[in-house]
Design a protein around this motif. Structure first.
Motif, short mmCIF file in Angstrom:
data_model
loop_
_atom_site.label_atom_id
_atom_site.label_comp_id
_atom_site.label_asym_id
_atom_site.label_seq_id
_atom_site.Cartn_x
_atom_site.Cartn_y
_atom_site.Cartn_z
N UNK A 14 0.80 -1.22 0.00
CA UNK A 14 0.00 0.00 0.00
C UNK A 14 0.84 1.27 0.00
N UNK A 15 2.16 1.14 0.03
CA UNK A 15 3.00 2.33 -0.04
C UNK A 15 2.70 3.08 -1.34
N UNK A 16 2.58 4.37 -1.26
CA UNK A 16 2.27 5.22 -2.41
C UNK A 16 0.87 4.99 -2.98
N UNK A 17 -0.04 4.40 -2.18
CA UNK A 17 -1.43 4.22 -2.60
C UNK A 17 -2.33 4.88 -1.54
N UNK A 18 -2.49 6.19 -1.60
CA UNK A 18 -3.24 6.88 -0.53
C UNK A 18 -4.71 6.48 -0.46
N UNK A 19 -5.36 6.29 -1.60
CA UNK A 19 -6.77 5.90 -1.56
C UNK A 19 -6.93 4.50 -0.97
N UNK A 20 -6.10 3.57 -1.38
CA UNK A 20 -6.19 2.21 -0.85
C UNK A 20 -5.85 2.18 0.63
N UNK A 21 -4.94 3.04 1.06
CA UNK A 21 -4.62 3.12 2.49
C UNK A 21 -5.83 3.63 3.27
N UNK A 22 -6.51 4.64 2.75
CA UNK A 22 -7.73 5.12 3.40
C UNK A 22 -8.81 4.04 3.39
N UNK A 23 -8.87 3.29 2.30
CA UNK A 23 -9.85 2.21 2.20
C UNK A 23 -9.58 1.13 3.24
N UNK A 24 -8.31 0.81 3.46
CA UNK A 24 -7.98 -0.19 4.48
C UNK A 24 -8.43 0.28 5.85
N UNK A 25 -8.21 1.55 6.16
CA UNK A 25 -8.65 2.08 7.46
C UNK A 25 -10.16 1.94 7.62
N UNK A 26 -10.91 2.23 6.55
CA UNK A 26 -12.36 2.10 6.61
C UNK A 26 -12.77 0.63 6.72
N UNK A 27 -12.10 -0.23 5.99
CA UNK A 27 -12.41 -1.66 6.05
C UNK A 27 -12.15 -2.22 7.44
N UNK A 28 -11.03 -1.86 8.03
CA UNK A 28 -10.72 -2.32 9.40
C UNK A 28 -11.81 -1.87 10.37
#
Length: 205
Positions: A14-28
């Protein structure tokens, strides 16, 4: 007592993937407390695998993010507006495209409607759908080993139909070919029963 499966705050892909990082936070946040039936791991491991499959085959950030959130409308009380606020409209539209219509009560009809919905959506939606089915077939193999699953033929029917849908949209894509392999392998080489436990050695006293 359930096995604990610690996950890093942000997996390396997920490095350099800001949207996917935000998505992971929401998924968690929204999948907290849910566990996979196959192995009792935290449910978020499934969307993480879907996102990783998309990333490793070259999908852009917003598609990886949609993969991370593909189950959030079906399995939590999250709505599309929540996704749009956290990850943007493109992500919320993709998640909607791969989510079942809860108003259709019959399961077979609901799955058929989902396949038609994905067929009418974008190539990106088809790739999220393919990655999801790859992960689900792998989980199905695990569940078949334990003998706990009865509706295998119905699931395989849905996966065959899903393969046909993604082939129309993205023939030759690595995810489509991997889905084909996973399905063919499961049908040709189904799992056997669990191996018996090895006998314990007898220690002379």
């Amino acid at each position: 007592m359930a096995t604990r499966w610690p996950l890093p705050p942000r997996p390396s892909f997920l490095e350099d993937l800001p949207l996917a990082t935000s998505a992971l936070a929401l998924a968690r946040e929204r999948h907290a407390g849910q566990r996979r039936a196959a192995d009792s791991a935290p449910f978020v491991l499934h969307p993480l695998e879907v996102a990783a499959l998309l990333h490793t085959t070259g999908a852009p950030d917003h598609v990886v993010a949609a993969g991370m959130l593909h189950d959030i409308l079906e399995n939590t009380d999250t709505d599309s507006a929540d996704i749009e606020v956290r990850c943007g409209r493109r992500v919320s539209d993709l998640v909607e495209a791969v989510s079942e219509n809860p108003r259709i009560r019959d399961q077979r009809a609901r799955k058929a409607a989902l396949r038609s919905q994905v067929r009418d959506a974008s190539v990106e939606a088809a790739l999220v759908f393919a990655a999801d089915k790859i992960s689900k077939i792998r989980e199905l193999r695990l569940r078949m080993v334990s003998g706990e699953l009865e509706e295998v033929s119905e699931k395989l029917e849905h996966y065959r139909g899903s393969l046909a849908v993604v082939e129309e949209a993205a023939a030759g894509h690595p995810l489509v070919e991997l889905l084909r392999f996973e399905l063919e392998a499961l049908e040709a080489l189904p799992p056997g029963p669990p191996a018996p436990a090895a006998p314990q050695p007898i220690t002379a006293e």
